[in-house]
Every structure is written in structure tokens, then in C-alpha cells.
Scaffold this motif. Structure first.
Motif, PDB file in Angstrom:
ATOM      1  N   GLY A   1       0.823  -1.216   0.000  1.00 44.35           N
ATOM      2  CA  GLY A   1       0.000   0.000   0.000  1.00 44.35           C
ATOM      3  C   GLY A   1       0.850   1.257   0.000  1.00 44.35           C
ATOM      4  N   VAL A   2       1.895   1.273   0.805  1.00 40.35           N
ATOM      5  CA  VAL A   2       2.795   2.429   0.853  1.00 40.35           C
ATOM      6  C   VAL A   2       3.519   2.584  -0.480  1.00 40.35           C
ATOM      7  N   GLY A   3       3.941   1.464  -1.067  1.00 46.88           N
ATOM      8  CA  GLY A   3       4.622   1.508  -2.359  1.00 46.88           C
ATOM      9  C   GLY A   3       3.742   2.064  -3.456  1.00 46.88           C
ATOM     10  N   ILE A   4       2.497   1.643  -3.488  1.00 47.31           N
ATOM     11  CA  ILE A   4       1.557   2.149  -4.498  1.00 47.31           C
ATOM     12  C   ILE A   4       1.343   3.647  -4.303  1.00 47.31           C
ATOM     13  N   PHE A   5       1.201   4.074  -3.063  1.00 45.02           N
ATOM     14  CA  PHE A   5       1.030   5.504  -2.775  1.00 45.02           C
ATOM     15  C   PHE A   5       2.236   6.305  -3.258  1.00 45.02           C
ATOM     16  N   ILE A   6       3.446   5.804  -3.018  1.00 45.08           N
ATOM     17  CA  ILE A   6       4.657   6.515  -3.434  1.00 45.08           C
ATOM     18  C   ILE A   6       4.740   6.590  -4.951  1.00 45.08           C
ATOM     19  N   VAL A   7       4.422   5.499  -5.641  1.00 40.69           N
ATOM     20  CA  VAL A   7       4.467   5.500  -7.107  1.00 40.69           C
ATOM     21  C   VAL A   7       3.477   6.516  -7.670  1.00 40.69           C
ATOM     22  N   ILE A   8       2.267   6.544  -7.141  1.00 43.29           N
ATOM     23  CA  ILE A   8       1.269   7.508  -7.611  1.00 43.29           C
ATOM     24  C   ILE A   8       1.731   8.933  -7.333  1.00 43.29           C
ATOM     25  N   ALA A   9       2.311   9.168  -6.156  1.00 44.79           N
ATOM     26  CA  ALA A   9       2.797  10.508  -5.820  1.00 44.79           C
ATOM     27  C   ALA A   9       3.912  10.947  -6.759  1.00 44.79           C
ATOM     28  N   VAL A  10       4.806  10.036  -7.117  1.00 48.01           N
ATOM     29  CA  VAL A  10       5.900  10.385  -8.036  1.00 48.01           C
ATOM     30  C   VAL A  10       5.351  10.678  -9.423  1.00 48.01           C
ATOM     31  N   ILE A  11       4.392   9.906  -9.891  1.00 49.99           N
ATOM     32  CA  ILE A  11       3.791  10.146 -11.209  1.00 49.99           C
ATOM     33  C   ILE A  11       3.106  11.510 -11.242  1.00 49.99           C
ATOM     34  N   VAL A  12       2.350  11.826 -10.195  1.00 51.18           N
ATOM     35  CA  VAL A  12       1.679  13.132 -10.124  1.00 51.18           C
ATOM     36  C   VAL A  12       2.714  14.250 -10.095  1.00 51.18           C
ATOM     37  N   LEU A  13       3.799  14.066  -9.357  1.00 54.49           N
ATOM     38  CA  LEU A  13       4.855  15.075  -9.301  1.00 54.49           C
ATOM     39  C   LEU A  13       5.495  15.283 -10.672  1.00 54.49           C
ATOM     40  N   ILE A  14       5.763  14.210 -11.398  1.00 51.82           N
ATOM     41  CA  ILE A  14       6.354  14.320 -12.730  1.00 51.82           C
ATOM     42  C   ILE A  14       5.402  15.055 -13.675  1.00 51.82           C
ATOM     43  N   ILE A  15       4.130  14.708 -13.640  1.00 47.26           N
ATOM     44  CA  ILE A  15       3.142  15.387 -14.486  1.00 47.26           C
ATOM     45  C   ILE A  15       3.073  16.872 -14.129  1.00 47.26           C
ATOM     46  N   TRP A  16       3.112  17.189 -12.851  1.00 49.25           N
ATOM     47  CA  TRP A  16       3.057  18.585 -12.417  1.00 49.25           C
ATOM     48  C   TRP A  16       4.286  19.361 -12.904  1.00 49.25           C
ATOM     49  N   VAL A  17       5.470  18.758 -12.783  1.00 45.38           N
ATOM     50  CA  VAL A  17       6.697  19.426 -13.229  1.00 45.38           C
ATOM     51  C   VAL A  17       6.662  19.644 -14.734  1.00 45.38           C
ATOM     52  N   ILE A  18       6.226  18.651 -15.493  1.00 45.98           N
ATOM     53  CA  ILE A  18       6.142  18.789 -16.952  1.00 45.98           C
ATOM     54  C   ILE A  18       5.150  19.890 -17.328  1.00 45.98           C
ATOM     55  N   SER A  19       4.026  19.946 -16.631  1.00 44.64           N
ATOM     56  CA  SER A  19       3.022  20.972 -16.948  1.00 44.64           C
ATOM     57  C   SER A  19       3.542  22.372 -16.616  1.00 44.64           C
ATOM     58  N   ARG A  20       4.395  22.490 -15.600  1.00 41.96           N
ATOM     59  CA  ARG A  20       4.972  23.802 -15.251  1.00 41.96           C
ATOM     60  C   ARG A  20       5.946  24.286 -16.326  1.00 41.96           C
ATOM     61  N   PHE A  21       6.675  23.372 -16.971  1.00 45.51           N
ATOM     62  CA  PHE A  21       7.643  23.757 -17.997  1.00 45.51           C
ATOM     63  C   PHE A  21       6.976  24.057 -19.341  1.00 45.51           C
ATOM     64  N   ARG A  22       5.801  23.551 -19.578  1.00 38.94           N
ATOM     65  CA  ARG A  22       5.118  23.761 -20.866  1.00 38.94           C
ATOM     66  C   ARG A  22       4.503  25.149 -20.961  1.00 38.94           C
TER      67      ARG A  22
END
Length: 56
Positions: free
Chosen positions: A34-55
Motif C-alpha cells: 500500500g505504501v509503495g503504491i502511494f509513493i508510485v502515484i505521488a511520483v507520477i503526479v509530481l512528474i506530471i506537475w513538473v512537466i506541466s509547469r515547464f510547458r
């Protein structure tokens, strides 16, 4: 701080004696999954957020 660690250790020992080893290991791995799934989702959301900030 040591009191908190002592309490957590006591709880772990208490659960360890109350549950069979298979149940305990299964619960630990389930919590870890459960913790691993939460961390993976958080990292994916962070990557999407960073990409959207640069666009912009």
C-alpha cells in the motif's frame, strides 16, 4: 523520542506474539504494498506537475 520508539517496539512485539508468523508477514507485506503504491502515484503526479509547469 525513546519513549515513542519503546512504545512502537512494544506494540510490534505484542502483535508478533498474538499473530501467527504467516499472518504477521502477510500484513507487513500488504502494508508495504500500500505504501509503495502511494509513493508510485505521488511520483507520477509530481512528474506530471513538473512537466506541466515547464510547458507554460
Amino acid at each position: 523520542m525513546q519513549s515513542r520508539i519503546f512504545k512502537l517496539g512494544f506494540l510490534a512485539l505484542l502483535f508478533g506474539t498474538m499473530l501467527t508468523s504467516c499472518e504477521l508477514v502477510g500484513d507487513i507485506f500488504q502494508a508495504g504494498m500500500g505504501v509503495g503504491i502511494f509513493i508510485v502515484i505521488a511520483v507520477i503526479v509530481l512528474i506530471i506537475w513538473v512537466i506541466s509547469r515547464f510547458r507554460k
